[in-house]
Design a protein around this motif. Structure first.
Motif, PDB file in Angstrom:
ATOM      1  N   SER A  86       9.092  17.610   5.695  1.00  0.00           N
ATOM      2  CA  SER A  86       7.677  17.366   5.425  1.00  0.00           C
ATOM      3  C   SER A  86       7.437  17.178   3.929  1.00  0.00           C
ATOM      4  N   LEU A  87       8.172  17.898   3.117  1.00  0.00           N
ATOM      5  CA  LEU A  87       8.031  17.737   1.672  1.00  0.00           C
ATOM      6  C   LEU A  87       8.523  16.358   1.229  1.00  0.00           C
ATOM      7  N   SER A  88       9.646  15.920   1.783  1.00  0.00           N
ATOM      8  CA  SER A  88      10.137  14.584   1.423  1.00  0.00           C
ATOM      9  C   SER A  88       9.186  13.505   1.953  1.00  0.00           C
ATOM     10  N   GLU A  89       8.562  13.748   3.110  1.00  0.00           N
ATOM     11  CA  GLU A  89       7.578  12.802   3.649  1.00  0.00           C
ATOM     12  C   GLU A  89       6.375  12.703   2.718  1.00  0.00           C
ATOM     13  N   ILE A  90       5.931  13.823   2.207  1.00  0.00           N
ATOM     14  CA  ILE A  90       4.803  13.827   1.263  1.00  0.00           C
ATOM     15  C   ILE A  90       5.180  13.042   0.005  1.00  0.00           C
ATOM     16  N   ARG A  91       6.389  13.226  -0.456  1.00  0.00           N
ATOM     17  CA  ARG A  91       6.837  12.488  -1.650  1.00  0.00           C
ATOM     18  C   ARG A  91       6.845  10.983  -1.389  1.00  0.00           C
ATOM     19  N   ARG A  92       7.314  10.587  -0.189  1.00  0.00           N
ATOM     20  CA  ARG A  92       7.324   9.162   0.150  1.00  0.00           C
ATOM     21  C   ARG A  92       5.905   8.603   0.179  1.00  0.00           C
ATOM     22  N   GLU A  93       4.997   9.361   0.774  1.00  0.00           N
ATOM     23  CA  GLU A  93       3.600   8.916   0.820  1.00  0.00           C
ATOM     24  C   GLU A  93       3.029   8.787  -0.583  1.00  0.00           C
ATOM     25  N   LEU A  94       3.360   9.738  -1.441  1.00  0.00           N
ATOM     26  CA  LEU A  94       2.877   9.666  -2.824  1.00  0.00           C
ATOM     27  C   LEU A  94       3.390   8.412  -3.525  1.00  0.00           C
ATOM     28  N   ARG A  95       4.656   8.074  -3.302  1.00  0.00           N
ATOM     29  CA  ARG A  95       5.198   6.847  -3.907  1.00  0.00           C
ATOM     30  C   ARG A  95       4.449   5.615  -3.412  1.00  0.00           C
ATOM     31  N   LYS A  96       4.184   5.578  -2.091  1.00  0.00           N
ATOM     32  CA  LYS A  96       3.451   4.443  -1.534  1.00  0.00           C
ATOM     33  C   LYS A  96       2.057   4.336  -2.138  1.00  0.00           C
ATOM     34  N   VAL A  97       1.387   5.476  -2.236  1.00  0.00           N
ATOM     35  CA  VAL A  97       0.028   5.482  -2.779  1.00  0.00           C
ATOM     36  C   VAL A  97       0.035   5.074  -4.246  1.00  0.00           C
ATOM     37  N   ARG A  98       1.006   5.533  -4.991  1.00  0.00           N
ATOM     38  CA  ARG A  98       1.098   5.130  -6.396  1.00  0.00           C
ATOM     39  C   ARG A  98       1.288   3.624  -6.519  1.00  0.00           C
ATOM     40  N   GLU A  99       2.126   3.070  -5.656  1.00  0.00           N
ATOM     41  CA  GLU A  99       2.351   1.620  -5.666  1.00  0.00           C
ATOM     42  C   GLU A  99       1.063   0.883  -5.327  1.00  0.00           C
ATOM     43  N   GLU A 100       0.334   1.395  -4.342  1.00  0.00           N
ATOM     44  CA  GLU A 100      -0.937   0.762  -3.983  1.00  0.00           C
ATOM     45  C   GLU A 100      -1.932   0.855  -5.142  1.00  0.00           C
ATOM     46  N   ILE A 101      -1.954   1.984  -5.799  1.00  0.00           N
ATOM     47  CA  ILE A 101      -2.860   2.140  -6.952  1.00  0.00           C
ATOM     48  C   ILE A 101      -2.497   1.148  -8.040  1.00  0.00           C
ATOM     49  N   ARG A 102      -1.225   0.988  -8.287  1.00  0.00           N
ATOM     50  CA  ARG A 102      -0.805   0.022  -9.312  1.00  0.00           C
ATOM     51  C   ARG A 102      -1.263  -1.380  -8.944  1.00  0.00           C
ATOM     52  N   ILE A 103      -1.097  -1.737  -7.687  1.00  0.00           N
ATOM     53  CA  ILE A 103      -1.528  -3.060  -7.228  1.00  0.00           C
ATOM     54  C   ILE A 103      -3.042  -3.196  -7.335  1.00  0.00           C
ATOM     55  N   LEU A 104      -3.766  -2.150  -6.924  1.00  0.00           N
ATOM     56  CA  LEU A 104      -5.225  -2.194  -6.972  1.00  0.00           C
ATOM     57  C   LEU A 104      -5.750  -2.212  -8.409  1.00  0.00           C
ATOM     58  N   GLN A 105      -5.083  -1.508  -9.282  1.00  0.00           N
ATOM     59  CA  GLN A 105      -5.517  -1.533 -10.678  1.00  0.00           C
ATOM     60  C   GLN A 105      -5.406  -2.933 -11.239  1.00  0.00           C
ATOM     61  N   ASN A 106      -4.367  -3.616 -10.815  1.00  0.00           N
ATOM     62  CA  ASN A 106      -4.237  -5.003 -11.250  1.00  0.00           C
ATOM     63  C   ASN A 106      -5.328  -5.862 -10.623  1.00  0.00           C
ATOM     64  N   GLY A 107      -5.756  -5.528  -9.385  1.00  0.00           N
ATOM     65  CA  GLY A 107      -6.807  -6.281  -8.705  1.00  0.00           C
ATOM     66  C   GLY A 107      -8.197  -5.807  -9.095  1.00  0.00           C
ATOM     67  N   ASN A 108      -8.314  -4.621  -9.688  1.00  0.00           N
ATOM     68  CA  ASN A 108      -9.568  -4.083 -10.207  1.00  0.00           C
ATOM     69  C   ASN A 108     -10.577  -3.818  -9.095  1.00  0.00           C
ATOM     70  N   ASP A 109     -10.127  -3.277  -7.942  1.00  0.00           N
ATOM     71  CA  ASP A 109     -10.997  -2.938  -6.830  1.00  0.00           C
ATOM     72  C   ASP A 109     -11.328  -1.447  -6.933  1.00  0.00           C
ATOM     73  N   THR A 110     -12.479  -1.102  -7.493  1.00  0.00           N
ATOM     74  CA  THR A 110     -12.814   0.291  -7.794  1.00  0.00           C
ATOM     75  C   THR A 110     -13.036   1.134  -6.547  1.00  0.00           C
ATOM     76  N   GLU A 111     -13.569   0.564  -5.490  1.00  0.00           N
ATOM     77  CA  GLU A 111     -13.817   1.338  -4.279  1.00  0.00           C
ATOM     78  C   GLU A 111     -12.512   1.823  -3.667  1.00  0.00           C
ATOM     79  N   LYS A 112     -11.527   0.935  -3.565  1.00  0.00           N
ATOM     80  CA  LYS A 112     -10.228   1.328  -3.013  1.00  0.00           C
ATOM     81  C   LYS A 112      -9.502   2.280  -3.955  1.00  0.00           C
ATOM     82  N   ILE A 113      -9.676   2.078  -5.253  1.00  0.00           N
ATOM     83  CA  ILE A 113      -9.041   2.975  -6.227  1.00  0.00           C
ATOM     84  C   ILE A 113      -9.591   4.390  -6.057  1.00  0.00           C
TER      85      ILE A 113
END
Length: 134
Positions: A86-113
């Motif tokens: 479960s801890l490794s699953e949480i880490r994987r989810e965090l990596r995915k979310v960080r990647e999405e945040i990076r993509i969204l920051q580039n897209g500048n979508d504040t609601e999703k951020i």
């Protein structure tokens, strides 16, 4: 001493006296520094001895039983249902979310951020709870 040569000898005598005082003062400084360093070393050695004191102490059976009881009590706080997956699953989810945040920051979508930021905060809070129990 001849009075005629006193003007030559007196400066040399005063110079040797000053030099002797200077050497004495330097010796004092050296001794003071050495003493200070030796005291520091003594304190470090004393701390090491105190830190290792329990390693060489002989404990009675009752003291050992008390220690084992404490260890068992602290281990009982550990959540037996917790698995490392479960801890490794949480880490994987965090990596995915960080990647999405990076993509969204580039897209500048504040609601999703903001939504992802809330999700990350929730994941961190849950990982803290898992870490406390583990």
């Amino acid at each position: 001493m001849d009075i005629n040569n006193a003007y030559l000898v007196n400066p040399i005598i005063s110079l040797t006296v000053d030099l002797d005082k200077s050497i004495s003062f330097n010796k004092y400084l050296i001794q003071e520094t050495t003493t200070r360093e030796l005291k520091k070393q003594r304190d470090r050695i004393r701390q090491q001895i105190l830190a290792n004191k329990s390693r060489f102490a002989i404990y009675s059976v009752s003291e050992k039983e008390q220690a084992v009881t404490l260890i068992k009590e602290y281990l009982s706080y550990y959540d037996c249902d917790f698995d490392g997956g479960s801890l490794s699953e949480i880490r994987r989810e965090l990596r995915k979310v960080r990647e999405e945040i990076r993509i969204l920051q580039n897209g500048n979508d504040t609601e999703k951020i903001n939504s992802l930021s809330a999700d990350i905060t929730q994941l961190y809070k849950s990982s803290i709870e898992v870490s406390r129990t583990g």
